[in-house]
Design a protein around this motif. Structure first.
Motif, PDB file in Angstrom:
ATOM      1  N   ALA A 181      -7.574 -25.365  23.032  1.00  0.00           N
ATOM      2  CA  ALA A 181      -6.748 -26.735  22.284  1.00  0.00           C
ATOM      3  C   ALA A 181      -6.272 -25.608  20.988  1.00  0.00           C
ATOM      4  CB  ALA A 181      -8.543 -26.614  21.800  1.00  0.00           C
ATOM      5  N   SER A 182      -6.387 -24.856  20.665  1.00  0.00           N
ATOM      6  CA  SER A 182      -5.381 -23.887  20.312  1.00  0.00           C
ATOM      7  C   SER A 182      -3.655 -22.927  20.553  1.00  0.00           C
ATOM      8  CB  SER A 182      -6.024 -22.072  19.963  1.00  0.00           C
ATOM      9  OG  SER A 182      -7.411 -21.912  19.161  1.00  0.00           O
ATOM     10  N   ILE A 183      -3.970 -23.297  22.356  1.00  0.00           N
ATOM     11  CA  ILE A 183      -3.059 -22.921  22.633  1.00  0.00           C
ATOM     12  C   ILE A 183      -2.225 -24.344  22.469  1.00  0.00           C
ATOM     13  CG2 ILE A 183      -1.627 -23.413  24.944  1.00  0.00           C
ATOM     14  CD1 ILE A 183      -3.747 -21.061  26.050  1.00  0.00           C
ATOM     15  N   LEU A 184      -2.716 -25.459  22.232  1.00  0.00           N
ATOM     16  CA  LEU A 184      -2.193 -26.552  22.520  1.00  0.00           C
ATOM     17  C   LEU A 184      -1.525 -26.797  20.928  1.00  0.00           C
ATOM     18  CD1 LEU A 184      -1.757 -29.735  23.116  1.00  0.00           C
ATOM     19  CD2 LEU A 184      -3.524 -30.555  23.022  1.00  0.00           C
ATOM     20  N   SER A 238       9.806  -9.535  32.984  1.00  0.00           N
ATOM     21  CA  SER A 238       9.476  -9.330  31.741  1.00  0.00           C
ATOM     22  C   SER A 238       8.969 -10.580  29.960  1.00  0.00           C
ATOM     23  CB  SER A 238      10.926  -9.275  30.928  1.00  0.00           C
ATOM     24  OG  SER A 238      11.652  -7.946  32.373  1.00  0.00           O
ATOM     25  N   PRO A 239       7.823 -10.712  30.923  1.00  0.00           N
ATOM     26  CA  PRO A 239       7.045 -11.363  28.878  1.00  0.00           C
ATOM     27  C   PRO A 239       7.703 -11.138  28.001  1.00  0.00           C
ATOM     28  CG  PRO A 239       6.057 -10.713  30.729  1.00  0.00           C
ATOM     29  CD  PRO A 239       6.931 -11.016  31.511  1.00  0.00           C
ATOM     30  N   GLN A 240       8.135 -11.927  26.883  1.00  0.00           N
ATOM     31  CA  GLN A 240       7.496 -11.431  25.835  1.00  0.00           C
ATOM     32  C   GLN A 240       6.638 -11.532  25.116  1.00  0.00           C
ATOM     33  OE1 GLN A 240      12.076  -9.904  25.162  1.00  0.00           O
ATOM     34  NE2 GLN A 240      11.115 -10.787  27.153  1.00  0.00           N
ATOM     35  N   CYS A 241       5.801 -10.424  25.314  1.00  0.00           N
ATOM     36  CA  CYS A 241       4.333 -10.520  24.933  1.00  0.00           C
ATOM     37  C   CYS A 241       4.810  -9.720  23.361  1.00  0.00           C
ATOM     38  CB  CYS A 241       3.634  -9.525  25.316  1.00  0.00           C
ATOM     39  SG  CYS A 241       3.354  -9.908  27.335  1.00  0.00           S
ATOM     40  N   GLY A 242       5.861  -8.916  22.419  1.00  0.00           N
ATOM     41  CA  GLY A 242       5.659  -8.982  21.325  1.00  0.00           C
ATOM     42  C   GLY A 242       6.100 -10.142  20.901  1.00  0.00           C
ATOM     43  N   GLN A 243       6.580 -11.546  21.068  1.00  0.00           N
ATOM     44  CA  GLN A 243       7.295 -12.186  20.391  1.00  0.00           C
ATOM     45  C   GLN A 243       6.217 -13.195  20.703  1.00  0.00           C
ATOM     46  OE1 GLN A 243      11.716 -12.820  21.482  1.00  0.00           O
ATOM     47  NE2 GLN A 243      11.272 -10.269  21.441  1.00  0.00           N
ATOM     48  N   CYS A 244       5.108 -13.010  21.085  1.00  0.00           N
ATOM     49  CA  CYS A 244       4.573 -14.517  21.590  1.00  0.00           C
ATOM     50  C   CYS A 244       3.162 -14.610  20.607  1.00  0.00           C
ATOM     51  CB  CYS A 244       3.550 -13.693  23.042  1.00  0.00           C
ATOM     52  SG  CYS A 244       2.205 -16.131  23.283  1.00  0.00           S
ATOM     53  N   ILE A 245       3.531 -15.750  20.781  1.00  0.00           N
ATOM     54  CA  ILE A 245       2.450 -16.851  19.351  1.00  0.00           C
ATOM     55  C   ILE A 245       0.930 -16.725  19.668  1.00  0.00           C
ATOM     56  CG2 ILE A 245       4.416 -17.779  18.420  1.00  0.00           C
ATOM     57  CD1 ILE A 245       3.742 -20.039  19.686  1.00  0.00           C
ATOM     58  N   ALA A 268      -0.299 -14.235  21.869  1.00  0.00           N
ATOM     59  CA  ALA A 268      -0.882 -13.482  22.422  1.00  0.00           C
ATOM     60  C   ALA A 268      -1.951 -12.914  21.658  1.00  0.00           C
ATOM     61  CB  ALA A 268       0.119 -12.150  21.148  1.00  0.00           C
ATOM     62  N   ASP A 269      -2.861 -13.379  20.906  1.00  0.00           N
ATOM     63  CA  ASP A 269      -3.859 -13.250  20.406  1.00  0.00           C
ATOM     64  C   ASP A 269      -5.030 -13.907  21.232  1.00  0.00           C
ATOM     65  OD1 ASP A 269      -2.922 -15.387  18.790  1.00  0.00           O
ATOM     66  OD2 ASP A 269      -5.052 -15.202  17.713  1.00  0.00           O
ATOM     67  N   LEU A 270      -4.886 -15.233  21.880  1.00  0.00           N
ATOM     68  CA  LEU A 270      -4.930 -15.720  22.932  1.00  0.00           C
ATOM     69  C   LEU A 270      -5.181 -15.212  23.994  1.00  0.00           C
ATOM     70  CD1 LEU A 270      -4.603 -19.150  20.928  1.00  0.00           C
ATOM     71  CD2 LEU A 270      -6.640 -17.919  21.071  1.00  0.00           C
TER      72      LEU A 270
END
Length: 234
Positions: free
Chosen positions: A31-34, A216-223, A225-227
């Motif tokens: 639900a949060s991802i969506l 090379s996923p951009q984990c530092g820019q991922c919205i 990341a906390d999920l």
């Protein structure tokens, strides 16, 4: 006698939107991802260019192992040469191959397009059907293609199209532990509202291209990341 369902039988039977076997943590995460992806992509849609269910079906078949941009460069030529389903049903395979060659796998794609057009003429009054069971009778059409045509061509949500991006992100985000597209689809369907099944495909495809890349996923820019449990990345 106990009847055991085969793998493909799952999709023939109704099931609850949230099944008892779906743990609450995954439901909440989904639900949060969506919600976050909806805010990131308020007007996201397919990058394929089409104007009818038939054009969408053709473009989706051509898009297998090919970029959307390449497909969009080819389809105007294809539809100018063979404007209708009946026209393509009468086409010579060698001529179709020449037009779609740059999309890759062109011999197989040309054969499937012609055979699909002929079946539509013979069995469906030259119309693309709007039911999953009918679409799956068309040559070269599996659930991924059928889901895309149903969802975006007809507004009918029978499942979730699973391509390479959806497969990768579903695994990394801990939404499915499988690498099998059919199993992944079955895992995702109870996690999202039915009306969002078409959306979530688009969201995961776009996010997979822009941020959660195969390499090379951009984990530092991922919205997200906390999920994200980063399954397979550590």
């Amino acid at each position: 006698m106990i009847h055991l369902l085969a793998e493909n039988d799952f999709f023939r039977y109704p099931f609850p939107v949230h099944s008892a076997s779906t743990d609450q943590s995954r439901i909440d995460r989904a639900a949060s991802i969506l919600d976050r992806l909806r805010r990131r992509y308020p007007e996201v849609g397919s990058q394929l260019t089409w104007h009818s269910p038939w054009e969408l079906l053709v473009a989706t078949i051509l898009a297998a192992q090919c970029t959307d941009g390449r497909v969009n460069a080819v389809t105007p030529v294809l539809f100018a040469r063979w404007p209708t389903i009946m026209d393509l049903a009468d086409a010579q395979q060698s001529e179709v191959e020449a037009v779609i060659r740059s999309t890759g796998l062109y011999r197989n794609k040309a054969a499937n397009l012609i055979r699909t057009a002929r079946k539509l003429v013979q069995d469906y009054s030259s119309q693309v059907p709007s039911r999953m069971q009918d679409l799956l009778t068309l040559p070269g059409v599996a659930r991924k293609t059928a889901n895309i045509v149903l969802s975006h061509g007809f507004g009918v949500h029978e499942g979730i199209a699973v391509d390479t991006h959806v497969k990768r992100l579903s695994y990394r985000l801990g939404l499915s532990s499988s690498q099998d597209p059919g199993r992944i689809e079955r895992d995702l369907m109870p996690l999202f509202p039915r009306q969002a099944w078409g959306e979530i495909n688009h969201f995961l495809v776009w996010y997979g291209r822009e941020v959660c890349r195969a390499r090379s996923p951009q984990c530092g820019q991922c919205i997200l990341a906390d999920l994200c449990p980063r399954t397979g990345l550590d």
